[in-house]
Design a protein around this motif. Structure first.
Motif, short mmCIF file in Angstrom:
data_model
loop_
_atom_site.label_atom_id
_atom_site.label_comp_id
_atom_site.label_asym_id
_atom_site.label_seq_id
_atom_site.Cartn_x
_atom_site.Cartn_y
_atom_site.Cartn_z
N SER A 1 -13.99 -14.09 1.02
CA SER A 1 -13.95 -12.60 1.33
C SER A 1 -12.90 -12.40 2.40
CB SER A 1 -15.23 -11.68 1.62
OG SER A 1 -15.77 -12.46 2.56
N THR A 2 -12.37 -13.75 2.87
CA THR A 2 -11.50 -13.49 4.17
C THR A 2 -10.33 -12.47 3.51
OG1 THR A 2 -11.75 -15.88 4.22
CG2 THR A 2 -9.90 -14.95 5.58
N GLY A 3 -9.99 -11.48 4.68
CA GLY A 3 -9.10 -10.74 4.67
C GLY A 3 -9.43 -9.11 3.82
N ILE A 4 -11.07 -9.22 3.62
CA ILE A 4 -11.31 -7.86 3.06
C ILE A 4 -11.38 -6.91 3.75
CG2 ILE A 4 -13.73 -8.18 3.38
CD1 ILE A 4 -14.37 -7.38 0.53
N ASP A 5 -11.22 -7.13 4.93
CA ASP A 5 -11.30 -5.92 5.93
C ASP A 5 -9.93 -5.12 5.87
OD1 ASP A 5 -13.63 -6.79 7.03
OD2 ASP A 5 -12.89 -7.37 9.05
N PHE A 6 -8.87 -5.55 5.13
CA PHE A 6 -7.91 -5.09 5.10
C PHE A 6 -8.04 -3.72 4.37
CE2 PHE A 6 -3.36 -3.92 3.67
CZ PHE A 6 -2.67 -3.96 4.73
N ALA A 7 -9.13 -3.57 3.69
CA ALA A 7 -9.33 -2.36 2.76
C ALA A 7 -9.42 -1.13 3.66
CB ALA A 7 -10.75 -2.38 2.03
N MET A 8 -9.82 -1.19 5.14
CA MET A 8 -9.78 -0.12 5.83
C MET A 8 -8.45 0.24 6.38
SD MET A 8 -12.57 -1.36 8.92
CE MET A 8 -13.44 -2.78 8.72
N GLY B 1 -3.32 -3.14 -2.43
CA GLY B 1 -3.08 -3.77 -1.24
C GLY B 1 -4.18 -4.90 -0.47
N THR B 2 -5.34 -4.45 -0.74
CA THR B 2 -6.37 -5.33 -0.27
C THR B 2 -6.28 -6.78 -0.91
OG1 THR B 2 -7.73 -3.61 0.16
CG2 THR B 2 -8.77 -5.68 0.35
N VAL B 3 -6.32 -6.84 -2.28
CA VAL B 3 -6.11 -7.98 -3.03
C VAL B 3 -4.96 -8.66 -2.45
CG1 VAL B 3 -5.85 -8.71 -5.40
CG2 VAL B 3 -7.46 -7.10 -4.88
N ALA B 4 -3.80 -8.05 -2.62
CA ALA B 4 -2.76 -8.64 -1.98
C ALA B 4 -2.85 -9.27 -0.50
CB ALA B 4 -1.36 -7.66 -1.80
N ASN C 1 -2.53 7.37 -5.74
CA ASN C 1 -3.78 7.16 -5.97
C ASN C 1 -4.28 6.28 -4.95
OD1 ASN C 1 -6.21 6.12 -7.11
ND2 ASN C 1 -5.50 6.55 -9.07
N THR C 2 -5.29 6.84 -4.09
CA THR C 2 -6.02 6.15 -3.14
C THR C 2 -6.41 4.98 -3.28
OG1 THR C 2 -6.26 8.28 -1.83
CG2 THR C 2 -7.35 6.19 -0.95
N ILE C 3 -7.23 4.97 -4.66
CA ILE C 3 -8.19 3.70 -4.91
C ILE C 3 -7.30 2.76 -5.37
CG2 ILE C 3 -10.00 2.88 -6.50
CD1 ILE C 3 -11.12 5.78 -5.98
N PHE C 4 -6.29 3.23 -6.04
CA PHE C 4 -5.04 2.21 -6.89
C PHE C 4 -4.73 1.34 -5.74
CE2 PHE C 4 -0.87 1.36 -8.21
CZ PHE C 4 -1.20 0.58 -9.16
N SER C 5 -4.22 2.33 -4.79
CA SER C 5 -3.34 1.47 -3.70
C SER C 5 -4.27 0.56 -2.61
CB SER C 5 -2.72 2.57 -2.81
OG SER C 5 -1.72 3.09 -3.27
N VAL C 6 -5.60 1.08 -2.34
CA VAL C 6 -6.52 0.32 -1.61
C VAL C 6 -6.63 -0.97 -2.17
CG1 VAL C 6 -8.69 0.23 -0.51
CG2 VAL C 6 -7.23 2.19 -0.17
N VAL C 7 -7.04 -0.93 -3.65
CA VAL C 7 -7.57 -2.30 -4.48
C VAL C 7 -6.29 -3.21 -4.38
CG1 VAL C 7 -8.22 -3.11 -6.35
CG2 VAL C 7 -9.29 -1.14 -5.66
N VAL D 1 1.11 -1.12 0.09
CA VAL D 1 -0.05 0.09 0.00
C VAL D 1 0.94 1.26 0.15
CG1 VAL D 1 -1.45 1.44 1.31
CG2 VAL D 1 -2.02 -0.97 1.16
N SER D 2 1.85 1.28 0.74
CA SER D 2 2.73 2.62 0.97
C SER D 2 3.40 2.68 -0.33
CB SER D 2 3.72 2.38 2.37
OG SER D 2 3.02 1.80 3.31
#
Lengths: 109, 239
Positions: B164-171, A97-100, A89-95, A80-81
């Protein structure tokens, strides 16, 4: 199972507090009284403490001692960082990072 | 005063849409993420929309999801206050601007989120555009796209069947990007370091259920004691 009543209470409580931060200052200081410098100062500075607090809050259940020693969290935070510093780009990093993180948590660790 | 606001011309709407457009796109995308997260916790599109109307603060709403399962109302209030405290500053700095807005000013204050504040505190109303209508529409377009995005996300989340395990990481990811942006935008890093370390230390000392209130006391106390230094470093986004 899902406790809808409890969720509704949480939404209402947080809604009232959030509304209070937006409306109370106007009700108290809207008639032209001098706003105390200390209040203005806190309103300006507290937000800069809130994100660090929230990051720790989100990770409160993660253990450094037990395996995998927060490895998925550290790796995903690095992703993410890194992507944010690169693209800003916030959305790019959030997506990304979350997928990772989801891949790490589901497939690797 | 208040009456004139409702004469919204096409020109006003076009100007407001032009200003809001980038924010609307961001809000729809983030809203979709929020809606999916809510859905995966068992709260469908109507819940996401309700929360977007009752709370209408992305950060507060994202944290609220983690409190649905067992967070106490007191903890919810404290968390909401810490996260939403910035609005005190936004509202105060809009008092002079919104003084002449009649009744619609209560909507403008209620829906004054970070992005709307950024747009409307610049006072850059395009020529020939009614200022009151412009303020109302920018605020409304922003909130509507957030609510619509979260509704869409809740609907999509129900359609998409994935683990969806781990989706909370979005926060965590969202707050990390804001943390970095704030770090870049400010000269004094004392508040950022303080928020992170005080909370971390309290989490270790007080355990996972009780650390927020002591953390907040330490944060406010330290900000008060170190006010001279923090203010002389200065350089916070809205100065």
């Amino acid at each position: 199972m899902t406790d809808y009543r409890h969720a509704l209470i949480i939404i209402l409580v947080m809604g009232i507090v959030t509304l209070a931060t937006r409306i109370l200052p106007v009700l108290i200081f809207g008639r032209g009284e001098k706003i105390p410098d200390y209040i203005v100062y806190l309103g300006k500075v507290v937000p800069y403490t809130a994100m660090g607090l929230l990051i720790v809050y989100c990770l409160k259940d993660v253990s450094l001692i037990e395996a995998p020693h927060a490895a998925p969290e550290f790796i995903a935070l690095f992703v993410v960082s890194g992507t944010y510093l690169w693209k800003r780009n916030t959305i790019f990093s959030v997506v990304i990072g979350t997928v990772a993180y989801m891949l790490l948590a589901q497939l690797v660790f | 005063m208040a009456r004139k606001t409702w004469n919204i011309t096409k020109r006003d709407a076009a100007a407001a849409l032009h200003t809001s457009f980038p924010i609307m796109a961001t809000f729809i995308a983030l809203g979709v993420g929020y809606g999916i997260l809510m859905e995966k916790h068992g709260f469908g599109p109507l819940w996401s929309s309700l929360s977007g109307i009752v709370i209408f603060s992305g950060t507060v709403q994202f944290v609220s999801v983690s409190l649905f399962a067992g967070g106490s109302p007191v903890m919810a209030a404290v968390t909401a206050f810490i996260v939403a405290a910035r609005h005190i500053f936004f509202s105060i700095s809009m008092i002079d601007r919104y003084r002449s807005e009649g009744r619609q000013k209560w909507y403008l204050y209620y829906a004054l989120c970070d992005e709307t504040y950024a747009m409307l505190s610049r006072d850059s109303v395009p020529p020939g555009v009614n200022r009151s209508a412009y303020r109302l529409l920018v605020t409304l377009f922003n909130q509507t796209s957030w609510v619509a995005g979260s509704f869409l996300g809740g609907w999509l989340g129900a359609l998409l069947n994935f683990n969806s395990t781990g989706i909370d990481f979005a926060m965590t990811a969202l707050f990390t990007t804001v943390f970095i942006q704030q770090w870049i935008d400010s000269r004094s890093h004392i508040p950022a370091v303080l928020g992170l370390t005080a909370t971390l230390v309290c989490r270790i000392l007080f355990g996972r259920d009780l650390f927020l209130i002591p953390a907040m006391i330490i944060i406010i106390g330290t900000l008060t004691v170190m006010r001279g230094q923090i203010e002389s470093d200065g350089g916070f986004g809205n100065d």
